[in-house]
Write a protein that holds these residues in place. Sequence first.
Motif, PDB file in Angstrom:
ATOM      1  N   ASP A 119       3.919   0.299  14.527  1.00 48.83           N
ATOM      2  CA  ASP A 119       2.915   1.312  14.868  1.00 48.83           C
ATOM      3  C   ASP A 119       1.754   1.302  13.889  1.00 48.83           C
ATOM      4  OD1 ASP A 119       4.117   2.243  17.166  1.00 48.83           O
ATOM      5  OD2 ASP A 119       5.007   4.014  16.221  1.00 48.83           O
ATOM      6  N   SER A 120       2.046   1.057  12.617  1.00 47.45           N
ATOM      7  CA  SER A 120       0.972   1.063  11.618  1.00 47.45           C
ATOM      8  C   SER A 120      -0.056  -0.034  11.894  1.00 47.45           C
ATOM      9  CB  SER A 120       1.543   0.923  10.211  1.00 47.45           C
ATOM     10  OG  SER A 120       2.029  -0.380   9.969  1.00 47.45           O
ATOM     11  N   SER A 154      13.982   2.457  13.291  1.00 47.56           N
ATOM     12  CA  SER A 154      12.889   3.398  13.049  1.00 47.56           C
ATOM     13  C   SER A 154      11.887   2.835  12.039  1.00 47.56           C
ATOM     14  CB  SER A 154      13.458   4.730  12.551  1.00 47.56           C
ATOM     15  OG  SER A 154      12.431   5.627  12.263  1.00 47.56           O
ATOM     16  N   ASP A 155      12.384   2.204  10.981  1.00 47.87           N
ATOM     17  CA  ASP A 155      11.498   1.577   9.992  1.00 47.87           C
ATOM     18  C   ASP A 155      10.647   0.487  10.628  1.00 47.87           C
ATOM     19  OD1 ASP A 155      12.639   3.211   8.077  1.00 47.87           O
ATOM     20  OD2 ASP A 155      13.893   1.618   7.198  1.00 47.87           O
ATOM     21  N   ALA A 185       8.010   1.999  12.932  1.00 46.14           N
ATOM     22  CA  ALA A 185       6.927   2.609  12.148  1.00 46.14           C
ATOM     23  C   ALA A 185       5.988   1.532  11.608  1.00 46.14           C
ATOM     24  CB  ALA A 185       7.507   3.437  11.007  1.00 46.14           C
TER      25      ALA A 185
END
Length: 143
Positions: free
Chosen positions: A49-50, A42-43, A46
């Motif tokens: 995605d950033s 998940s990290d 994310a």
Amino acid sequence: MAYVTQQDLIDRFGDRELIQLTDRTNLPAATIDATVVAAKISDAEAMADSYMAKRYKLPLNPVPDVLIPIVANMARYYLYGERAETESAVTRNYKNALGWLKDVANGTVQLEAEGVASAQTAGGQIQTVAPDRVFSRDTLEGY
């Protein structure tokens, strides 16, 4: 939308490595802690995605195949945490993944995926407005 799964990490890096990195209860390590793996995935997603949010509508659907090893290497680096050595392949692969994501964000690398829409389109020119110059060659003549 998940870019990688625990099974993707097992396929790429082996279950033995994931056991050693995630099992914090058994001595010797014996099982993969799925909660730890999911958190690090998940990290990594994310973080990816950033970078991609600058150019793409998220979540990417379908996930481009080229993105899977990028996010997998990032998740692996996060699993290593403080144990990742500066000159290790894990750290090198993480830095390469970040560089690739920066290229995606800058438009140097274009993701090919059906249904992926560019969030930004080519715009007009930038215009600025400023007051007249106070000092010029003519006004400073003689100084």
